[in-house]
Design an enzyme around this catalytic site. Structure first.
Site, PDB file in Angstrom:
ATOM      1  N   SER A 163      46.451  42.857  38.440  1.00 56.56           N
ATOM      2  CA  SER A 163      46.797  42.556  39.872  1.00 56.56           C
ATOM      3  C   SER A 163      48.367  42.600  39.484  1.00 56.56           C
ATOM      4  O   SER A 163      48.995  42.616  38.688  1.00 56.56           O
ATOM      5  CB  SER A 163      46.523  41.064  39.935  1.00 56.56           C
ATOM      6  OG  SER A 163      46.994  40.894  41.341  1.00 56.56           O
ATOM      7  N   TYR A 176      46.394  32.141  38.676  1.00 55.92           N
ATOM      8  CA  TYR A 176      45.935  33.394  38.743  1.00 55.92           C
ATOM      9  C   TYR A 176      46.738  34.471  38.347  1.00 55.92           C
ATOM     10  O   TYR A 176      46.545  35.300  37.467  1.00 55.92           O
ATOM     11  CB  TYR A 176      45.772  33.649  40.415  1.00 55.92           C
ATOM     12  CG  TYR A 176      44.874  34.965  40.652  1.00 55.92           C
ATOM     13  CD1 TYR A 176      43.758  35.363  39.924  1.00 55.92           C
ATOM     14  CD2 TYR A 176      45.389  35.770  41.502  1.00 55.92           C
ATOM     15  CE1 TYR A 176      43.283  36.600  40.560  1.00 55.92           C
ATOM     16  CE2 TYR A 176      44.817  36.928  41.986  1.00 55.92           C
ATOM     17  CZ  TYR A 176      43.551  37.445  41.491  1.00 55.92           C
ATOM     18  OH  TYR A 176      43.220  38.396  41.610  1.00 55.92           O
TER      19      TYR A 176
END
Ligand code: NAD
Length: 280
Positions: A163, A176
């Protein structure tokens, strides 16, 4: 030129019932790859497999499996080997964030001490554990189970899904972000570890795509307008738009294929320029 050599290969896509990975599975099927759609949600996995078979005429099976449970992955592998053959490709797509590992506040104010619940101090360890398990162990365990077939034939390719927050963390989502940074690190580690086995390991770092996971953060439910966070993202994406799930497919196909035979240990941003832009 070397052919792509994708046809009749067998790919496992974890999280294949979800938004991004169902699109990636369809892209694989459109090139003649046999697909095993793994997901915790059996119905979602079976629906994607059914759509694939109807649309592309390639074999696809939907299987319920938990990427955090080695036994469940081994059971899935037995089904895949029986129905599709030995595994060539793995896309480690299952991943996500949790509300309990997300702060409400982006940057603390100097006088925020009355409102600690919304800051770093209100985060729950349970949330961190869940997010780290799903993103990191949920990539490690399927690699351990499914790469065995690749080892036997001295050929195979793994794609991890990273990501943008793996390079520089995004506000609000520390668990995350750190777990995706761990994915980049592990991609390099495993690529080196496997370098002489014929198995390549790479990752894709998607930029910002509007999906169920982040829609509530980026679009105001009542007005349909961009939230301040959504506006900031578009402002910091030089192409000034969100990506489409289909736009990840080309990079995935290329990295899996024989066109990338000398490429291992890279993380490719597919981000409309976000990671290249300082904001100025
Ligand atoms: P999604 O929520 O639509 O799909 C994830 C799928 O994983 C779901 O179908 C879910 O049932 C499945 N899953 C969850 N836990 C599982 C488990 N323990 N075992 C097996 N399956 C499980 O998410 P998405 O937006 O398609 O994201 C896919 C991947 O892309 C994730 O790794 C995510 O972190 C990453 N990613 C997404 C974006 C984005 O903008 N959506 C951006 C960058 C990276």
């Amino acid at each position: 030129m070397v052919p792509l050599n994708l046809k009749d290969k067998v790919a496992v896509i974890t999280g294949g019932g979800g938004v991004l990975c169902s699109t990636m599975a369809k892209a694989l099927a459109s090139h003649g790859v046999k697909t095993a759609i793994l997901d915790l949600n059996l119905e979602a996995a079976e629906n994607v497999a059914k759509e694939i078979t109807e649309q592309y005429g390639t074999i696809s099976v939907g299987i319920s499996s938990n990427v955090l449970d080695k036994k469940s992955l081994e059971e899935a592998k037995a089904v895949i080997n029986e129905k599709l053959g030995s595994i060539d490709y793995l896309v480690n797509g299952a991943g996500g964030n949790a509300a309990s590992a997300t702060t409400q506040t982006e940057i603390m104010a100097s006088d925020d001490s009355d409102n600690l619940e919304d800051t770093f101090f209100g985060l729950e360890m349970d949330g961190f554990d869940k997010v780290f398990a799903l993103n990191f162990q949920g990539t490690l365990l399927p690699s351990m189970v499914f790469a065995k077939d690749m080892l036997n034939k001295k050929d195979g390719s793994i794609i991890n899904i990273s990501s943008m927050n793996s390079y520089t963390p995004l506000t609000k989502i520390p668990a995350y972000s750190a777990s995706k940074a761990a994915i980049n690190n592990f991609t390099q580690w495993l690529a080196v570890h496997f370098a002489k086995t014929g198995i390549r390991v790479n990752a894709i770092a998607p930029g910002f795509l509007l999906t169920n996971q982040n829609r509530f953060l980026l679009i105001d439910e009542k007005t349909g307008e961009a939230t301040p966070r959504g506006e900031k993202i578009i402002r910091n994406t030089p192409m000034e738009r969100y990506g489409e799930p289909e736009e990840l497919a080309g990079t995935m196909l290329y990295l899996l294929s024989d066109w990338a035979n000398f490429i291992t240990g890279v993380v490719v941003p597919v981000d409309g320029g976000f990671s290249a832009y300082s904001g100025v």
